[in-house]
Design a protein around this motif. Structure first.
Motif, PDB file in Angstrom:
ATOM      1  N   GLU A  98      59.214  24.782  58.402  1.00 31.03           N
ATOM      2  CA  GLU A  98      58.866  23.469  58.501  1.00 31.03           C
ATOM      3  C   GLU A  98      58.139  22.614  59.479  1.00 31.03           C
ATOM      4  OE1 GLU A  98      63.033  21.952  57.945  1.00 31.03           O
ATOM      5  OE2 GLU A  98      62.977  22.418  55.655  1.00 31.03           O
ATOM      6  N   THR A  99      58.417  23.424  60.693  1.00 32.38           N
ATOM      7  CA  THR A  99      57.370  23.111  61.731  1.00 32.38           C
ATOM      8  C   THR A  99      56.109  23.807  61.978  1.00 32.38           C
ATOM      9  OG1 THR A  99      58.653  24.824  63.218  1.00 32.38           O
ATOM     10  CG2 THR A  99      59.487  22.652  63.082  1.00 32.38           C
ATOM     11  N   ARG A 143      65.027  27.659  59.571  1.00 36.48           N
ATOM     12  CA  ARG A 143      63.713  26.760  58.794  1.00 36.48           C
ATOM     13  C   ARG A 143      62.375  26.734  59.709  1.00 36.48           C
ATOM     14  NH1 ARG A 143      66.301  25.210  54.301  1.00 36.48           N
ATOM     15  NH2 ARG A 143      64.636  24.105  53.595  1.00 36.48           N
ATOM     16  N   SER A 144      61.956  27.645  60.432  1.00 37.88           N
ATOM     17  CA  SER A 144      60.936  27.771  61.129  1.00 37.88           C
ATOM     18  C   SER A 144      59.616  27.484  60.583  1.00 37.88           C
ATOM     19  CB  SER A 144      60.703  28.874  61.861  1.00 37.88           C
ATOM     20  OG  SER A 144      60.571  30.063  60.975  1.00 37.88           O
ATOM     21  N   TYR A 192      52.751  30.074  60.701  1.00 36.03           N
ATOM     22  CA  TYR A 192      54.459  30.505  60.527  1.00 36.03           C
ATOM     23  C   TYR A 192      54.099  32.195  60.558  1.00 36.03           C
ATOM     24  CZ  TYR A 192      58.177  32.085  57.636  1.00 36.03           C
ATOM     25  OH  TYR A 192      59.392  32.553  57.171  1.00 36.03           O
ATOM     26  N   ARG A 209      52.196  24.739  61.330  1.00 33.93           N
ATOM     27  CA  ARG A 209      51.084  24.017  60.834  1.00 33.93           C
ATOM     28  C   ARG A 209      50.370  24.488  59.511  1.00 33.93           C
ATOM     29  NH1 ARG A 209      49.602  24.827  66.196  1.00 33.93           N
ATOM     30  NH2 ARG A 209      48.350  26.491  65.665  1.00 33.93           N
TER      31      ARG A 209
END
Length: 298
Positions: free
Chosen positions: A62-63, A59-60, A70, A65
């Motif tokens: 979600e972090t 779930r990268s 992403y 910006r």
């Protein structure tokens, strides 16, 4: 040639040669010990239950910006990657920024000016989201066999409120798969997708023709443009043979062109990859349409 990305440092020729030789010997040895067949169960294991499952769980997004953060990743792992045809040391985040710009430029060059693109074999959507950073296309649609890949695309699109990006299912070997209905009149691209179907190259191309595509842009590894006098190319050849990946894309397209089923627009070696090997080939083709047939192909 594209401008060299910042912070990319050429690998010394002697070290590059050593790395290529080591890669060739490793892949040859692996193939002798364990012959690999690219079957549907192998692909299922590698991707739907492997890479895409890991991607979903991480779930990268979600972090991140924003979308660009992403797509480019904040991964500062050092890669030895092919950049403008040269083996270079580069941070992963810088490489994927460079790769995104190269991908968008290729799609823009051959997309016929349409505002809707379909990627066949979209996986977890890396290319769809990379293309979305350009704001050139009104709709970016992914068609993918893996339910996990489709779930990742849908989840990420919702997270970033991207109404332009979506995905659904297709089986490229089943002409009755519902996804083929979406391809009529569409400009379609693939990126390291057909490599998974090395025994069905011509069948997939015929299925795309029969679906009524307008144009297909392939970015795929294949053997035809490699030179056996180049260590870099020999490393790619050994790797493709070891993995039992696609080897005859250009040859299959030329056979269909000789039969009058398609017209090849461009064939070009590309010069970038996130590793020291496996640089792709660009193949662009249009189906041949019968005059007065209302758009039906031969």
């Amino acid at each position: 040639m594209s401008p060299n990305p910042p912070n990319a440092v050429p690998v010394p020729a002697s070290l590059a040669a050593m790395l290529y030789v080591r890669s060739i010997l490793s892949d040859l040895g692996h193939k002798l010990v364990r012959r690999r067949r690219r079957t549907s169960s192998q692909v299922q294991s590698d991707y739907d239950g492997g890479e895409w499952k890991d991607f979903l769980q991480a779930r990268s997004w979600e972090t991140a910006r924003d979308l660009e953060d992403y797509v480019y990743t904040r991964n500062r792992r050092l890669l030895r990657a092919q950049v403008n045809g040269c083996l270079q040391s580069i941070l992963a985040c810088d490489y994927y920024r460079y790769r995104t710009h190269r991908l968008i430029a290729l799609l823009e060059e051959f997309d016929l000016g349409v505002d809707r693109l379909i990627e066949v074999g979209s996986g977890a959507g890396r290319n769809l989201f990379a293309a979305a950073t350009s704001n050139r296309w009104r709709e970016l649609r992914g068609l993918e066999l893996s339910p996990t890949g489709i779930e990742v695309v849908s989840t990420v699109a919702r997270h970033f409120s991207l109404n332009s990006v979506s995905a659904s299912s297709i089986d490229l070997l089943d002409r009755n798969s519902p996804g083929f209905a979406e391809l009529r009149g569409a400009v379609v691209f693939t990126n390291f997708c057909l490599e998974q179907l090395p025994s069905h190259t011509e069948k997939v191309l015929r299925n795309l023709i029969d679906a009524g595509v307008r144009r297909v842009i392939h970015i795929e590894p294949t053997l035809e443009l490699f030179s056996r006098r180049s260590l870099r190319d020999l490393a790619s050849i050994a790797y493709i043979r070891r993995q039992n990946y696609l080897a005859d894309l250009v040859t299959a397209a030329r056979r269909l062109e000789q039969r009058g089923l398609l017209r090849i627009v461009a064939v070009r070696r590309l010069d970038f990859a996130p590793t020291l090997r496996n640089t792709p080939t660009l193949l662009v083709w249009d189906p041949v349409v019968l005059s007065g047939s209302g758009g039906d192909t031969l």
